[in-house]
Design an enzyme around this catalytic site. Structure first.
Site, short mmCIF file in Angstrom:
data_model
loop_
_atom_site.label_atom_id
_atom_site.label_comp_id
_atom_site.label_asym_id
_atom_site.label_seq_id
_atom_site.Cartn_x
_atom_site.Cartn_y
_atom_site.Cartn_z
N GLU A 50 -0.05 5.68 7.77
CA GLU A 50 -1.45 6.13 7.89
C GLU A 50 -2.16 5.55 9.11
OE1 GLU A 50 -0.29 5.00 4.93
OE2 GLU A 50 -0.70 6.49 3.38
N PHE A 112 -5.18 1.90 -10.71
CA PHE A 112 -4.05 1.93 -9.78
C PHE A 112 -4.48 2.59 -8.46
CE2 PHE A 112 -0.21 4.17 -8.15
CZ PHE A 112 0.48 3.03 -7.75
N GLN A 113 -4.20 1.93 -7.37
CA GLN A 113 -4.55 2.40 -6.03
C GLN A 113 -6.04 2.69 -5.87
OE1 GLN A 113 -1.73 5.52 -4.88
NE2 GLN A 113 -0.34 3.92 -4.15
N LYS A 162 -10.75 12.10 -7.52
CA LYS A 162 -9.82 13.13 -7.99
C LYS A 162 -10.50 14.20 -8.85
CE LYS A 162 -5.32 13.95 -9.59
NZ LYS A 162 -4.15 14.26 -8.76
N MET A 468 0.24 -9.68 28.09
CA MET A 468 -1.15 -10.02 28.40
C MET A 468 -1.48 -11.44 27.93
SD MET A 468 -3.51 -8.90 30.07
CE MET A 468 -4.36 -7.36 30.33
#
Lengths: 573, 165
Positions: A50, A112-113, A162, A468
């Site tokens: 993601e 959950f999540q 949802k 760097m």
């Protein structure tokens, strides 16, 4: 007739003219994914992570000027986008990011999540909101697209529980929406602008500082006209690179930490600094007390909060860059700047921007090879030394667009952003200039690039170090190379001062990596191989090509101004 | 550096308070007090905010607030004639009878109400300006061993213009 939230979601995307969406599935977005399956016209790109997903959307947005649309699931799907949201927020990239969320009745239960993504994203988005009622859904999506793309663009996050996705409700997607707290500037204060013009007109050593706002506003041509008419020299920020074509006689170069000597001297000596679309970031100003000490400063920016924040300005103007320049062009008259230009040219001759040419392949040679190989190209970089070399030596402007992570400086941005740019503009070649460190932060996206048929050319500058930081260690920390050698193993001596014969082999083998993904790999170790390698890579249209340039670990980005020092104090050698 | 006052009209929605207060911590602005409540229009809340800052930072704070989507209007109350009050409860504990007498006198001088009283304690209910409340607290603290303070932050509204009277 009422429809489900998921149907309205797809309808909204269609109404907004979305043709591409970057999405990763998960438990809380399965309904939306299912709805996308049933439609035609919106392409769903499946990245492999993601974080890369949102960078791809950023690259897509920068390359096309359209809004990048993301769809991720709740919990980890949402948190993985946080870096990209911050990146887009800094660099004013329009995104609309949909995150799935657990049903409303489970929010707060540590389901959950479940994460409070809106709470996390509040400071790094232009606007973010949880949809709490099905009847609000259409309005909120409309708001999101409007807010993301107007004023100073930026990312907007919509958290979609949802149950909202499946609930029935109004089928209408509103045509427009009125937001009482959001009124982006759509005009320019002519009186202030006139004042600014007069100051510029009366200057003896005028200088234009062009930032990324020029690109966002699409004001390159208006700027070109203004500059040619008034004969005023121009410096750019990293994000403003390409605002004026690289070879233009009035273009001096980048200013700032790794800017050209002449550009920083011009800023330090000018008497009027006419700045457009820049935030006066610390990498541009250095020591604020010593920044443009003799100059009256004009500042044109769309974002009120960017004005008079870091530097105190004499004439503040809140306006879109293009709008302001078009107005200025009505008045523009030639100025006498010959003497001032000669002064600037003398600085350039005193300390030209160049690298040694006597032994081996330098980054400058690679950048010159890229300049020669493409007439029209999108050049995307990651973050680090290669980014600065790309900003110094690559030519931008016209058909050569520059995409980089400027404000946040996000390693791992380059490769996915390049894929996104290619998806947005399939006909235009895309070259990703990256380092061995940054590339490894998102190199799983090779699978996405192969699967989506996006033949980007990856110019990977491998110096075996996080260069760097290594450069800072070399210059300011007594060559104590802690945690910057990417060849280092736990068997190495602790006091290593640099690479030698006894070093373990570098991992990964990027040629084997390319092969593993059915992509192409070319390794380049000598200068004469640069152009043939680029030519070969251009020939591969089925899959990406990695050109691995093996360069010396000792190459530095010069000139350099130490953080917090005045811009006139440059380290040149 | 001085105290400055802002009246802020915001959308009456979940998360707006967190967003506004988050700005102050994120940007290291020095927030003194923040109160919030709904207005005559239930979809709108009004905040009264006090910050300590220099001129440049204050300008920046106003701009940062103004560009929030949920912020409808920012009003600078710093140099505006206004009415301002802060609710404060002060409980003085472990007092002798003489000390209770003294608390009563203080209440009279400060023009605050005695809301409750016990065998060895007095509860004062004050609706004063923030500064006057500070003075009262300082006085109580200097005189008594145990005090308990709860204060609500100031609310402010612009005075009615003399031309409207």
């Amino acid at each position: 007739m009422d429809i489900t939230g998921r149907k309205l979601f797809v309808r909204a995307l269609q109404e907004e003219g979305v043709d591409t969406i970057f999405g990763y599935p998960g438990g809380m977005v399965t309904d939306l994914m299912d709805e996308l399956y049933k439609q035609e016209g919106i392409r769903l790109v499946l990245p492999r992570h993601e974080q890369a997903l949102i960078h791809e959307a950023e690259g897509y947005a920068r390359a096309t000027g359209k809004i990048g649309v993301c769809l991720v699931t709740s919990g980890p799907g949402a948190t993985n986008t946080v870096t990209g949201l911050a990146d887009a927020h800094y660099d004013s990239i329009p995104l609309v990011c949909f995150t799935g969320q657990v049903p409303l009745n489970l929010i707060g239960n540590d389901a959950f999540q479940e994460v409070d993504i809106v709470g996390m994203a509040r400071n790094i988005t232009k606007y973010c909101v949880t949809v709490r009622e099905r009847k609000e859904l259409g309005k909120i999506i409309k708001m999101a697209f409007h807010i993301a793309s107007t004023g100073r663009p930026g990312p907007v996050l919509i958290d979609l529980p949802k149950n909202i996705q499946t609930e029935m409700g109004d089928a209408q997607y509103p045509e427009k929406v009125v937001i009482r707290g959001y009124k982006p500037y759509e005009s320019v204060h002519v009186g202030q602008l006139k004042k600014a013009y007069k100051i510029l007109k009366s200057a003896e050593k005028p200088l234009i500082l062009a930032g990324g706002g020029i690109h966002i506003s699409g004001a390159q041509e208006a700027l070109l006209y203004f500059v040619e008419k008034m004969k005023v020299p121009v410096v750019t920020t990293v994000m403003g690179k390409g605002a004026l074509p690289a070879q233009h006689p009035y273009y001096i170069g980048n200013c700032g930490m790794h800017g050209r000597y002449a550009a920083n001297m011009a800023v330090s000596r000018c008497d009027v600094l006419f700045s457009i679309g820049t935030r006066f970031n610390d990498r541009i100003t250095g020591d604020l007390n010593e920044f443009a000490p003799n100059a009256k400063i004009v500042h044109i920016d769309i974002d009120t909060a960017s004005i008079s924040r870091n530097v105190v300005v004499d004439v503040p103007i809140v306006a879109d860059a293009g709008l302001a320049l078009e107005k200025l062009n009505e008045w523009a008259e030639p100025k006498k700047t010959k003497k001032w230009m000669e002064e600037i040219r003398a600085w350039e001759e005193e300390n030209p921007l160049t690298m040694r040419r006597d032994k081996g392949m330098t980054p400058q040679m690679i950048m010159e090879g890229i300049n020669q190989s493409f007439e029209e190209v999108t050049l995307v970089t990651d973050v680090g030394q290669h980014q600065m070399w790309a900003s110094q030596y690559l030519e931008y402007g016209g058909k050569k667009q520059f995409i980089t992570s400027g404000g946040l400086g996000t390693m791992g941005f380059g490769f996915p952003a390049a894929i996104g740019a290619k998806i947005g503009n399939p006909e235009k070649p895309v070259v990703c200039i990256t380092g061995d460190g940054g590339f490894q932060m998102n190199m799983q996206e090779m699978a996405t690039a192969v699967a989506e048929g996006t033949p980007v050319i990856i110019c990977l500058l491998n110096n075996q170090y996080l260069g760097m930081v290594r450069q800072m260690q070399q210059l300011f920390y007594g060559k104590r190379y802690e945690a910057t050698c990417l060849r280092k193993r736990n068997t190495c001596p602790a006091d290593c001062k640099g690479p030698g014969e006894a070093c373990p082999p570098y991992v990964p083998d990027f040629m084997a990596f390319a092969k593993a993904y059915n992509a192409h790999g070319i390794r380049v170790e000598r200068q004469e191989e640069i152009l043939p390698a680029l030519r070969e890579a251009k020939g591969y249209t089925d899959a990406p090509t990695i050109i691995e340039f093996i360069i010396s670990s000792d190459e530095l980005v010069l000139p350099m101004v130490k953080g917090g020092n005045p811009m006139s104090e440059m380290i040149l050698k | 550096m001085k105290n400055r006052w802002i009246a802020l009209y915001v959308e009456n929605q979940v998360g707006v308070l967190a967003k506004v207060s988050g700005l102050f911590s994120a940007k290291s602005y020095n927030l003194q007090s923040l109160t919030v409540g709904t207005t005559e229009d239930e979809s709108v809340s009004r905040m009264t905010i006090c910050v300590t800052s220099d001129d440049i930072t204050f300008e920046q704070i106003k701009k940062q607030l103004n560009r929030m989507v949920e912020v409808i209007k920012v009003i600078d109350l710093t140099n505006v004639p206004l009415h301002m009050k802060e609710i404060l409860f002060a409980k003085v504990l472990n007092c002798t009878t003489a000390e209770k007498e003294e608390v009563f006198q203080i209440a009279q001088v400060f023009n605050v109400q005695v809301a409750d009283i016990g065998t060895d304690s007095v509860l004062l209910e004050c609706k004063l300006t923030e500064r006057r409340n500070n003075e009262l607290i300082a006085l109580l603290r200097s005189k008594y061993k145990r005090i308990e303070i709860v204060r609500g932050g100031a609310v402010a509204i612009e005075s009615i213009s003399t031309s409207c009277r």
